[in-house]
Motif scaffolding. Structure first.
Motif, PDB file in Angstrom:
ATOM      1  N   PHE A 140       0.815  -1.210   0.000  1.00  0.00           N
ATOM      2  CA  PHE A 140       0.000   0.000   0.000  1.00  0.00           C
ATOM      3  C   PHE A 140       0.855   1.268   0.000  1.00  0.00           C
ATOM      4  CE2 PHE A 140      -2.975   3.018   2.237  1.00  0.00           C
ATOM      5  CZ  PHE A 140      -3.838   3.144   1.163  1.00  0.00           C
ATOM      6  N   SER A 141       1.934   1.270   0.784  1.00  0.00           N
ATOM      7  CA  SER A 141       2.690   2.524   0.910  1.00  0.00           C
ATOM      8  C   SER A 141       3.384   2.899  -0.397  1.00  0.00           C
ATOM      9  CB  SER A 141       3.705   2.423   2.050  1.00  0.00           C
ATOM     10  OG  SER A 141       4.625   1.417   1.788  1.00  0.00           O
ATOM     11  N   ILE A 142       3.673   1.909  -1.263  1.00  0.00           N
ATOM     12  CA  ILE A 142       4.340   2.221  -2.527  1.00  0.00           C
ATOM     13  C   ILE A 142       3.447   3.049  -3.440  1.00  0.00           C
ATOM     14  CG2 ILE A 142       5.211   1.143  -4.653  1.00  0.00           C
ATOM     15  CD1 ILE A 142       6.445  -0.978  -2.940  1.00  0.00           C
ATOM     16  N   MET A 143       2.135   2.921  -3.235  1.00  0.00           N
ATOM     17  CA  MET A 143       1.210   3.670  -4.074  1.00  0.00           C
ATOM     18  C   MET A 143       1.421   5.180  -3.940  1.00  0.00           C
ATOM     19  SD  MET A 143      -2.822   3.081  -4.199  1.00  0.00           S
ATOM     20  CE  MET A 143      -2.679   1.493  -3.445  1.00  0.00           C
ATOM     21  N   ALA A 144       2.034   5.592  -2.843  1.00  0.00           N
ATOM     22  CA  ALA A 144       2.305   7.020  -2.675  1.00  0.00           C
ATOM     23  C   ALA A 144       3.288   7.525  -3.724  1.00  0.00           C
ATOM     24  CB  ALA A 144       2.853   7.275  -1.271  1.00  0.00           C
ATOM     25  N   ILE A 145       4.087   6.637  -4.305  1.00  0.00           N
ATOM     26  CA  ILE A 145       5.072   7.092  -5.307  1.00  0.00           C
ATOM     27  C   ILE A 145       4.376   7.655  -6.544  1.00  0.00           C
ATOM     28  CG2 ILE A 145       6.973   6.387  -6.820  1.00  0.00           C
ATOM     29  CD1 ILE A 145       7.788   4.411  -4.618  1.00  0.00           C
ATOM     30  N   PRO A 146       3.522   6.851  -7.239  1.00  0.00           N
ATOM     31  CA  PRO A 146       2.841   7.460  -8.388  1.00  0.00           C
ATOM     32  C   PRO A 146       2.017   8.689  -8.006  1.00  0.00           C
ATOM     33  CG  PRO A 146       2.016   5.220  -7.965  1.00  0.00           C
ATOM     34  CD  PRO A 146       3.236   5.409  -7.138  1.00  0.00           C
ATOM     35  N   PHE A 147       1.445   8.687  -6.819  1.00  0.00           N
ATOM     36  CA  PHE A 147       0.625   9.830  -6.422  1.00  0.00           C
ATOM     37  C   PHE A 147       1.459  11.098  -6.255  1.00  0.00           C
ATOM     38  CE2 PHE A 147      -2.916   6.989  -4.588  1.00  0.00           C
ATOM     39  CZ  PHE A 147      -3.572   7.032  -5.804  1.00  0.00           C
ATOM     40  N   PHE A 148       2.605  10.986  -5.576  1.00  0.00           N
ATOM     41  CA  PHE A 148       3.414  12.195  -5.397  1.00  0.00           C
ATOM     42  C   PHE A 148       4.004  12.664  -6.716  1.00  0.00           C
ATOM     43  CE2 PHE A 148       3.817  11.169  -0.714  1.00  0.00           C
ATOM     44  CZ  PHE A 148       3.072  12.269  -0.329  1.00  0.00           C
ATOM     45  N   VAL A 149       4.374  11.710  -7.571  1.00  0.00           N
ATOM     46  CA  VAL A 149       4.880  12.094  -8.892  1.00  0.00           C
ATOM     47  C   VAL A 149       3.797  12.856  -9.642  1.00  0.00           C
ATOM     48  CG1 VAL A 149       5.639  11.233 -11.134  1.00  0.00           C
ATOM     49  CG2 VAL A 149       6.534  10.203  -9.041  1.00  0.00           C
ATOM     50  N   LEU A 150       2.586  12.316  -9.613  1.00  0.00           N
ATOM     51  CA  LEU A 150       1.464  12.938 -10.326  1.00  0.00           C
ATOM     52  C   LEU A 150       1.143  14.311  -9.733  1.00  0.00           C
ATOM     53  CD1 LEU A 150      -0.813  12.859 -12.374  1.00  0.00           C
ATOM     54  CD2 LEU A 150      -2.170  11.529 -10.765  1.00  0.00           C
ATOM     55  N   ALA A 151       1.112  14.400  -8.405  1.00  0.00           N
ATOM     56  CA  ALA A 151       0.804  15.690  -7.771  1.00  0.00           C
ATOM     57  C   ALA A 151       1.815  16.742  -8.199  1.00  0.00           C
ATOM     58  CB  ALA A 151       0.798  15.537  -6.250  1.00  0.00           C
ATOM     59  N   GLY A 152       3.101  16.357  -8.245  1.00  0.00           N
ATOM     60  CA  GLY A 152       4.137  17.292  -8.678  1.00  0.00           C
ATOM     61  C   GLY A 152       3.916  17.742 -10.117  1.00  0.00           C
ATOM     62  N   GLU A 153       3.611  16.771 -11.002  1.00  0.00           N
ATOM     63  CA  GLU A 153       3.377  17.107 -12.415  1.00  0.00           C
ATOM     64  C   GLU A 153       2.172  18.046 -12.559  1.00  0.00           C
ATOM     65  OE1 GLU A 153       4.919  16.600 -15.175  1.00  0.00           O
ATOM     66  OE2 GLU A 153       6.440  15.113 -14.671  1.00  0.00           O
ATOM     67  N   LEU A 154       1.120  17.762 -11.794  1.00  0.00           N
ATOM     68  CA  LEU A 154      -0.082  18.597 -11.893  1.00  0.00           C
ATOM     69  C   LEU A 154       0.197  20.014 -11.411  1.00  0.00           C
ATOM     70  CD1 LEU A 154      -2.901  16.146 -10.683  1.00  0.00           C
ATOM     71  CD2 LEU A 154      -2.333  16.804 -13.017  1.00  0.00           C
ATOM     72  N   MET A 155       0.922  20.126 -10.280  1.00  0.00           N
ATOM     73  CA  MET A 155       1.258  21.457  -9.768  1.00  0.00           C
ATOM     74  C   MET A 155       2.105  22.195 -10.790  1.00  0.00           C
ATOM     75  SD  MET A 155      -0.229  21.973  -6.950  1.00  0.00           S
ATOM     76  CE  MET A 155       0.374  23.081  -5.694  1.00  0.00           C
ATOM     77  N   ASN A 156       2.953  21.445 -11.486  1.00  0.00           N
ATOM     78  CA  ASN A 156       3.827  22.054 -12.473  1.00  0.00           C
ATOM     79  C   ASN A 156       3.038  22.622 -13.656  1.00  0.00           C
ATOM     80  OD1 ASN A 156       6.189  22.827 -13.678  1.00  0.00           O
ATOM     81  ND2 ASN A 156       6.496  20.854 -14.671  1.00  0.00           N
ATOM     82  N   ILE A 157       2.090  21.828 -14.208  1.00  0.00           N
ATOM     83  CA  ILE A 157       1.329  22.378 -15.337  1.00  0.00           C
ATOM     84  C   ILE A 157       0.332  23.430 -14.857  1.00  0.00           C
ATOM     85  CG2 ILE A 157       1.567  20.382 -16.876  1.00  0.00           C
ATOM     86  CD1 ILE A 157      -1.336  19.662 -16.131  1.00  0.00           C
ATOM     87  N   ALA A 158       0.072  23.463 -13.558  1.00  0.00           N
ATOM     88  CA  ALA A 158      -0.775  24.542 -13.036  1.00  0.00           C
ATOM     89  C   ALA A 158       0.016  25.843 -12.948  1.00  0.00           C
ATOM     90  CB  ALA A 158      -1.325  24.164 -11.664  1.00  0.00           C
ATOM     91  N   GLY A 159       1.326  25.768 -13.213  1.00  0.00           N
ATOM     92  CA  GLY A 159       2.147  26.981 -13.236  1.00  0.00           C
ATOM     93  C   GLY A 159       2.755  27.345 -11.895  1.00  0.00           C
ATOM     94  N   ILE A 160       2.917  26.343 -11.020  1.00  0.00           N
ATOM     95  CA  ILE A 160       3.391  26.668  -9.675  1.00  0.00           C
ATOM     96  C   ILE A 160       4.860  27.096  -9.683  1.00  0.00           C
ATOM     97  CG2 ILE A 160       4.232  24.372  -8.983  1.00  0.00           C
ATOM     98  CD1 ILE A 160       2.104  26.593  -6.758  1.00  0.00           C
ATOM     99  N   THR A 161       5.640  26.573 -10.649  1.00  0.00           N
ATOM    100  CA  THR A 161       7.077  26.853 -10.632  1.00  0.00           C
ATOM    101  C   THR A 161       7.344  28.354 -10.716  1.00  0.00           C
ATOM    102  OG1 THR A 161       7.211  24.822 -11.896  1.00  0.00           O
ATOM    103  CG2 THR A 161       9.238  26.050 -11.593  1.00  0.00           C
TER     104      THR A 161
END
Lengths: 428, 167
Positions: A53-74
């Motif tokens: 179960f805890s490994i599932m956090a990997i795709p989620f954090f990767v995805l959250a980072g990508e989403l924040m990035n295309i939202a223009g957070i950088t």
């Protein structure tokens, strides 16, 4: 005998350029065959490695980072960091490091920090008269903070194969991350003064400062979501990571609806590539883990390590040397998956706190992101700047020295790591 | 021909795996909502999420291979004469191909011989979860084969693209 064959297969396949995930897979299959176990066991263990179960956090954090990035957070973070440190000598470098530290609390990956900030900052730094070498050096060395300041893919991996709590690891990474960040800022300042790099001459008005501050607030909600729940002990890290995905999605939809929905599929696809790459390594490590345990290799490695010394200080020194070398030669996730289950029992035997051990390994492996020949963040910046690996490695060197010094501090002052988790009651 | 097929396959699996990732996110979020807001936890949310992740990891392998995004150590092969390098790289890919073939074969045998087992929370056969293993082998074989053909066509390999990873 078996262990020698396995080492040859593993080393041999890596040297001729087989991707590490498949080197591990091939080695693991050879291992299962040598132990004369039924081959289908490989399927079962590959599945077992992933079915956590805890490994599932990997795709989620990767995805959250990508989403924040295309939202223009950088861009928002860079502008905010400009308010804080833009007026120091070599302001752009300082901005970079501060933005990396905040970005690290959104993403758990060093390479995504390197590629995001690299593509944003390098052209601007070039325009303002910074040497590309220096810019690349700053960005690469600051990107290692990605997996040290929570969230962190490497910490999730450590937690998934040991009984160390991922939440406690996350919390323990804060102070070390800040120490390294400040170390980098001081180094960048000294270099910038010598090379007379510019700083921002004009002062921002009140309106600018508050506007940039307010725009940056949504970025700070991310660590609040991730750590708040984990701190309070109500969320597991995986649940927190899924909430982070939901939050990033909403933030993007609200902030720039059209661009966000246009780039959404691309962001999802990029997260898939990054996540599956790591998951493939984790699956293969599931089989390897079984082989190492079944062949008692773990036991033998442990015994030979303990022959050298049982003193915790010497043990930690050996661990650091070992992992700095491993970090040069191997991909961090794979290295952790293979070595941590072997070495953690030793740490406990000689009296090193498991959480402290886990964090020291993670910091070592993060430094491995910028040590050639296998320094993934160096390659990311080679791609962005078109500079050679040699030149970027040289540019990283002063920062690397500072990070190794910080590593020494973190290694021998355990309280830096253990203070916060103790404060919030995650460990005794 | 093979290249077209491989690209087509990657496009389709990519859409499929992206879909799985969306379902997985929604599933875990739903689980969080039911557990903490409605205080009525869904017993199957966690299991479904884990199995979806296993599927993503297995179905996605060809995509990563296609984009050459698996981390590899190229420093040794980069420093030998181009001819020898070409041969070694070809050999390394043949090894990956063999690995894919064998894993696919093991996956099929596993499915054929597997002890019937029902997931206690999802009430589906575990057969469906392991169902992805033959595909793991298949996708890995197709995308690797595609690259082998491509490499073999460039008899004198030019500067190879850096194999880049992110992690």
């Amino acid at each position: 005998m078996n262990s020698i064959i396995l080492a040859i297969v593993f080393g041999g396949t890596i040297i001729i350029g087989v991707p590490i995930a498949f080197s591990m897979g091939i080695t693991a299959l050879v291992g299962v065959a040598l132990l004369k176990a039924p081959m289908q066991l490989a399927i079962l263990k590959y599945f077992g490695g992933l079915d956590v179960f805890s490994i599932m956090a990997i795709p989620f954090f990767v995805l959250a980072g990508e989403l924040m990035n295309i939202a223009g957070i950088t861009r928002v973070l860079v502008e905010f960091a400009d308010v804080l440190v833009g007026r120091f000598r070599g302001g752009m470098a300082q901005i970079n490091i501060v933005a990396s530290m905040i970005f690290a609390s959104i993403t758990g990956s060093a390479t995504s920090a390197a590629s995001t900030l690299g593509t944003t900052m390098i052209p601007e730094m070039n325009k303002k008269g910074y040497d590309t070498d220096f810019s690349a050096g700053v960005i690469a060395s600051a990107s290692v903070l990605g997996p040290i300041i929570p969230p962190s893919i490497l910490m999730i991996i450590v937690g998934s194969i040991t009984n160390i709590s991922v939440g406690a690891l996350f919390v323990s990474g804060f102070i070390p991350g800040l120490i390294i960040g400040f170390g980098l800022m001081i180094t960048a300042w000294i270099i910038a003064r010598k090379k007379m790099y510019p700083r921002r001459e004009e002062r921002f008005g009140f309106k600018d400062v508050t506007g940039r501050g307010i725009r940056a607030i949504p970025a700070f909600f991310m660590p609040v979501i991730i750590l708040g729940g984990v701190f309070a002990g109500i969320f597991s890290v995986t649940e927190a990571s899924s909430v982070a995905v939901g939050y990033a999605f909403l933030y993007g939809i609200v902030r720039r609806p059209r661009a966000f929905s246009r780039e959404l599929y691309g962001a999802l696809s990029r997260s898939i590539i990054v996540s599956v790459m790591i998951l493939t390594v984790i699956g293969a490590a599931g089989i390897i883990g079984w082989v190492l345990a079944a062949d008692l290799i773990a036991q033998r490695v442990a015994d030979s390590f303990l022959l050298i010394s049982r003193n915790p200080y010497i043990f930690l020194a050996l661990i650091n040397i070992f992992y700095l070398i491993v970090g040069c030669l191997m991909e961090p996730a794979a290295a952790i998956l293979i070595t941590v289950p072997l070495l953690l029992p030793l740490a406990e035997t000689v009296g090193v706190h498991p959480l402290h051990f886990g964090l020291v390994v993670v910091v070592n492996m993060c430094i491995g992101f910028i040590t050639p020949p296998v320094g993934l963040c160096l390659y990311v910046l080679c791609g962005i700047t078109k500079l050679s690996l040699e030149r970027i490695s040289r540019a990283v060197l002063p920062f690397l020295v500072v990070e190794v010094i910080a590593l020494g501090l973190i290694t021998y002052v355990p309280i830096l790591t253990l203070f916060l988790p103790r404060l919030v009651g995650l460990i005794k | 021909m093979l290249h077209k097929f491989s690209s087509f396959l990657v496009k389709i699996t990519n859409a499929f795996v992206v879909f799985l990732l969306c379902v997985m996110s929604a599933d875990i979020l739903l689980g969080v909502f039911f557990r903490y807001v409605l205080v009525k936890p869904l017993p199957w949310a966690e299991d479904l999420g884990r199995y979806l992740m296993v599927w993503i990891a297995l179905f996605g392998v060809g995509i990563v291979m296609h984009h050459k995004a698996h981390v590899a150590v190229t420093i040794c092969v980069d420093n030998i004469p181009p001819r020898a390098r070409g041969v070694l790289l070809l050999f390394s890919k043949i090894l990956v191909l063999a690995f894919g073939l064998f894993m696919g074969y093991l996956g099929v045998r596993f499915l054929a011989e597997m002890f019937p087992q029902i997931s206690p929370t999802l009430h589906i056969s575990m057969w469906w979860v392991y169902f992805a293993f033959p595909f793991y082998g298949f996708f890995l074989v197709v995308s690797t084969l595609d690259q082998i053909v491509e490499d073999a066509q460039q008899l004198r390999p030019k500067e190879r693209e850096e194999v880049l990873g992110r992690g």
